[in-house]
Design an enzyme around this catalytic site. Structure first.
Site, PDB file in Angstrom:
ATOM      1  CE  LYS A 179      -1.969   2.854   2.898  1.00 21.15           C
ATOM      2  NZ  LYS A 179      -1.528   3.741   1.852  1.00 21.15           N
ATOM      3  CD  GLU A 255      13.657   0.677   7.158  1.00 17.37           C
ATOM      4  OE1 GLU A 255      14.300   0.032   7.173  1.00 17.37           O
ATOM      5  OE2 GLU A 255      12.965   1.283   6.349  1.00 17.37           O
ATOM      6  CB  CYS A 289      13.058   9.144   8.075  1.00 19.71           C
ATOM      7  SG  CYS A 289      14.193   8.170   7.153  1.00 19.71           S
ATOM      8  CD  GLU A 391       9.794  12.783  11.811  1.00 20.96           C
ATOM      9  OE1 GLU A 391       8.535  12.350  11.836  1.00 20.96           O
ATOM     10  OE2 GLU A 391      10.510  12.145  11.055  1.00 20.96           O
TER      11      GLU A 391
HETATM   12  P1  NAD Z   1       2.405   8.003   7.855  1.00 22.04           P
HETATM   13  O1  NAD Z   1       2.611   7.155   8.765  1.00 22.04           O
HETATM   14  O2  NAD Z   1       1.183   9.112   7.864  1.00 22.04           O
HETATM   15  O3  NAD Z   1       1.961   7.263   6.508  1.00 22.04           O
HETATM   16  C1  NAD Z   1       2.651   6.003   6.302  1.00 22.04           C
HETATM   17  C2  NAD Z   1       1.814   5.153   5.329  1.00 22.04           C
HETATM   18  O4  NAD Z   1       0.869   4.444   6.410  1.00 22.04           O
HETATM   19  C3  NAD Z   1       1.058   5.681   4.461  1.00 22.04           C
HETATM   20  O5  NAD Z   1       0.767   4.968   3.509  1.00 22.04           O
HETATM   21  C4  NAD Z   1      -0.511   5.979   4.850  1.00 22.04           C
HETATM   22  O6  NAD Z   1      -1.602   5.723   4.234  1.00 22.04           O
HETATM   23  C5  NAD Z   1      -0.411   4.475   5.996  1.00 22.04           C
HETATM   24  N1  NAD Z   1      -1.081   4.551   7.193  1.00 22.04           N
HETATM   25  C6  NAD Z   1      -1.501   5.961   7.915  1.00 22.04           C
HETATM   26  N2  NAD Z   1      -2.035   5.543   8.954  1.00 22.04           N
HETATM   27  C7  NAD Z   1      -2.388   3.926   8.754  1.00 22.04           C
HETATM   28  C8  NAD Z   1      -3.182   3.040   9.872  1.00 22.04           C
HETATM   29  N3  NAD Z   1      -3.726   3.318  10.531  1.00 22.04           N
HETATM   30  N4  NAD Z   1      -2.856   1.662   9.429  1.00 22.04           N
HETATM   31  C9  NAD Z   1      -2.306   1.301   8.076  1.00 22.04           C
HETATM   32  N5  NAD Z   1      -1.514   2.190   7.405  1.00 22.04           N
HETATM   33  C10 NAD Z   1      -1.617   3.505   7.761  1.00 22.04           C
HETATM   34  O7  NAD Z   1       3.799   8.668   7.089  1.00 22.04           O
HETATM   35  P2  NAD Z   1       3.994   9.826   6.119  1.00 22.04           P
HETATM   36  O8  NAD Z   1       3.573  11.184   6.556  1.00 22.04           O
HETATM   37  O9  NAD Z   1       3.459   9.199   4.722  1.00 22.04           O
HETATM   38  O10 NAD Z   1       5.511   9.813   6.145  1.00 22.04           O
HETATM   39  C11 NAD Z   1       6.452  10.497   6.903  1.00 22.04           C
HETATM   40  C12 NAD Z   1       6.916  10.069   8.011  1.00 22.04           C
HETATM   41  O11 NAD Z   1       7.451   8.883   7.613  1.00 22.04           O
HETATM   42  C13 NAD Z   1       8.043  10.767   8.795  1.00 22.04           C
HETATM   43  O12 NAD Z   1       7.672  10.629  10.162  1.00 22.04           O
HETATM   44  C14 NAD Z   1       9.299   9.906   8.544  1.00 22.04           C
HETATM   45  O13 NAD Z   1      10.254  10.376   9.544  1.00 22.04           O
HETATM   46  C15 NAD Z   1       8.591   8.621   8.298  1.00 22.04           C
HETATM   47  N6  NAD Z   1       9.701   7.976   7.551  1.00 22.04           N
HETATM   48  C16 NAD Z   1      10.531   7.041   8.388  1.00 22.04           C
HETATM   49  C17 NAD Z   1      11.571   6.469   7.446  1.00 22.04           C
HETATM   50  C18 NAD Z   1      12.665   5.443   8.074  1.00 22.04           C
HETATM   51  O14 NAD Z   1      13.328   4.592   7.338  1.00 22.04           O
HETATM   52  N7  NAD Z   1      12.791   5.596   9.504  1.00 22.04           N
HETATM   53  C19 NAD Z   1      11.642   6.596   6.294  1.00 22.04           C
HETATM   54  C20 NAD Z   1      10.955   7.418   5.783  1.00 22.04           C
HETATM   55  C21 NAD Z   1       9.906   8.159   6.217  1.00 22.04           C
HETATM   56  O1  6OD Z   2      18.112   4.429   2.380  1.00 16.22           O
HETATM   57  C1  6OD Z   2      17.398   3.729   2.865  1.00 16.22           C
HETATM   58  O2  6OD Z   2      17.365   2.315   2.553  1.00 16.22           O
HETATM   59  C2  6OD Z   2      16.285   4.053   3.425  1.00 16.22           C
HETATM   60  N1  6OD Z   2      15.457   3.265   4.033  1.00 16.22           N
HETATM   61  C3  6OD Z   2      15.869   5.532   3.757  1.00 16.22           C
HETATM   62  C4  6OD Z   2      15.092   6.075   4.487  1.00 16.22           C
HETATM   63  C5  6OD Z   2      14.951   7.558   4.292  1.00 16.22           C
HETATM   64  C6  6OD Z   2      13.830   8.109   5.100  1.00 16.22           C
HETATM   65  O3  6OD Z   2      13.261   8.843   4.593  1.00 16.22           O
END
Ligand code: NAD
Ligand code: 6OD
Length: 487
Positions: A179, A255, A289, A391
């Protein structure tokens, strides 16, 4: 209405499936329509999970490793062949500069498939020769696919993060229902075409579109046919998904968010550090992130670092993704911009001095419908401020002085998150010493976001559960069965 807007369907068992309703995907550059997307209801999600189960049992789960590896390499080649299509789709969804989409997102998608093909081809079994008083035995563990995996990903690096999970899942013989974020539905859908071109059996890769709660995300994570969930996104969403899978005790790999620190010592190479910090604060409009949102600077060079960063922030060029010289795109959506702006307001209430930015840029009538925001730097805050603890996920950082190494380590580790850190120093011993004391999953020294896909990637605290990358991914995407043979 944008005449080139597309219609995106769910992809289930190799077929396009409409949903009972659709939603609009809006271009964050100018507010035009990118696509009309079919949202998956419970029935579509049921069909996707059934298709994945049938493909798992129908052969993919038991296919020889050499066959899976060959297919992964073909998929990588097809991504390269269709790189221009992927770049166009990613740029339309996110508004990021074309060059960034090409060199980071799409290049990494192909690299993800190649890297996990290499890993699975070269990973052996754990085995032990066991000698006891009563006899000798051979213990060895065979690894089997975990099963049908739900893969849920965010919008910031859509194809990179999707393939970072799809590639190891398929390499290990799993089938997947993915998804993508509602904000970035295009590349996951295009990947289904490419999978078919490469010859992946129908049902191994399925796509459901929609939102989180009361939509495809919730229907997928609460589904009884799912054997594991791998998720990238906000920490609060990770917590909701954990609750959703708890009744069925399914494994998760998370993640999540970050509030990442950079620690800048007076002995750093100043120009290289300023270039590195500029990249780590502002890459992808701060929507990575791993981006630095807290910069701790040794007091003797604080003003120099602040001045250098302000100059570099002012030199960033906001503009259309395809325009020459564009370095910085918009935020992903008006909704996300409202959240980032609320942090800009809060910072001022909390006593921040705004060195640069802090508002919405005027980029002319043509881009007025976009989600643009100014690159922003704050001083005058400390670790008690909410904007230094939460964040923001935008192009913004707080600069805070320190006096001793111990103080810098304590400040950097004073957070509920624990994803990444960067240490800037020319003292090699200090670099190792400080990096090892960072309470994070990844600590960089004199660089940032330099990746080796075999190394462990993940976070501690609110930043996640588990590690992916190389053999670490193999551990999540397989279940070992240990066999003990008396000799
Ligand atoms: P989000 O958590 O709002 O959404 C991520 C995904 O989860 C989307 O596909 C969304 O539709 C889905 N989702 C939302 N609520 C859900 C639920 N209750 N059940 C199942 N699915 C659900 O995150 P975002 O706004 O799309 O992305 C930004 C966030 O992602 C930031 O906090 C960022 O730090 C984090 N992020 C972390 C990493 C990492 O590797 N640690 C990488 C990229 C982004
Ligand atoms: O580089 C990657 O493999 C990875 N998971 C990056 C995540 C970035 C966050 O926004």
């Amino acid at each position: 209405m944008n005449p080139s807007a597309s219609e995106l369907f769910n992809v289930v068992g190799g077929k396009q499936l409409a949903g009972p309703r659709t939603f609009d995907k809006i271009n964050p550059v100018d507010g035009t329509l990118v696509a009309t997307v079919h949202e998956a209801d419970r029935e579509v999600v049921d069909q996707a999970v059934d298709a994945a189960r049938a493909a798992l049992d129908g052969g993919w789960g038991g296919a020889p490793v050499s066959e899976r590896v060959a297919l992964l390499r073909k998929i990588a080649d097809r991504i390269d062949a269709r790189a221009a299509d992927f770049v166009a789709a990613e740029v339309a969804d996110t508004g990021k500069p074309v060059e960034l989409a090409r060199e980071l997102d799409v290049a990494r998608a192909a690299a993800n498939f190649r890297s996990f093909a290499d890993t699975v081809a070269s990973t052996g079994l754990d085995s032990f020769l066991t000698e006891t008083a009563t006899g000798t035995a051979l213990n060895y563990a065979v690894r089997k696919p975990l099963g049908v995996i739900a893969i849920i990903v965010p919008w910031n690096l859509p194809l990179l993060l999707l393939t970072w999970k799809v590639a190891p899942a398929l390499a290990c013989g799993n089938t997947v229902v993915v998804k993508p974020s509602e904000e970035t539905p295009s590349t996951a859908t295009l990947l289904a075409e490419v999978m078919a071109e490469a010859g992946l059996p129908d049902g191994v890769y399925n796509v459901v579109h929609g939102f989180g709660p009361e939509s495809a995300g919730e229907f997928l994570t609460t589904h009884s046919g799912i054997d594991g969930v791998t998720f990238t996104g906000e920490s609060a969403t990770g917590s909701a998904i954990m609750r959703a899978v708890a009744p069925r005790v399914r494994p998760v790999s998370f993640e999540l968010g970050g509030k990442n620190a950079a620690v800048v010592f007076a002995d750093c190479d100043l120009d290289k550090t300023l270039d590195g910090l500029t990249r780590s604060i502002f890459l992808n409009t701060g929507q990575v992130c791993l981006c630095t949102e807290r910069v701790y600077v040794e007091r003797s060079i604080f003003d120099q670092v602040a001045d250098g960063l302000v100059r570099r922030a002012k030199a960033l060029q906001l503009g259309r993704p395809e325009a020459d010289g564009t370095t910085t795109g918009p935020l992903i959506s008006q909704k996300h911009r409202a959240k980032v702006q609320s942090y800009f307001d809060l910072a001022v209430q909390e006593g921040a001095d705004v060195l640069v930015g802090g508002g919405i840029p005027d980029l002319g009538q043509e881009l007025a419908g976009g989600s643009w925001i100014e690159p922003t730097l704050w001083t005058g805050l400390d670790n008690t401020a909410r904007v230094v603890r939460e964040e923001v996920f935008g192009p913004v950082a707080a600069l805070i002085p320190f006096d001793t190494e111990e103080e810098a380590i304590a400040l950097a580790n004073d957070t509920d998150y624990g994803l990444a850190a960067a240490v800037w120093t020319t003292d090699l011993q200090r670099g190792h010493r400080v990096a090892q004391q960072m309470r994070v999953g990844m600590a960089w020294v004199n660089t940032w976001y330099l990746r080796d896909l075999r190394s462990p990637f993940g976070g501690v605290g609110l930043s996640g559960i588990g590690r992916e990358g190389g053999v670490h991914s193999m551990h999540f995407y397989t279940e070992p069965t240990n066999v003990c043979v008396a000799l």
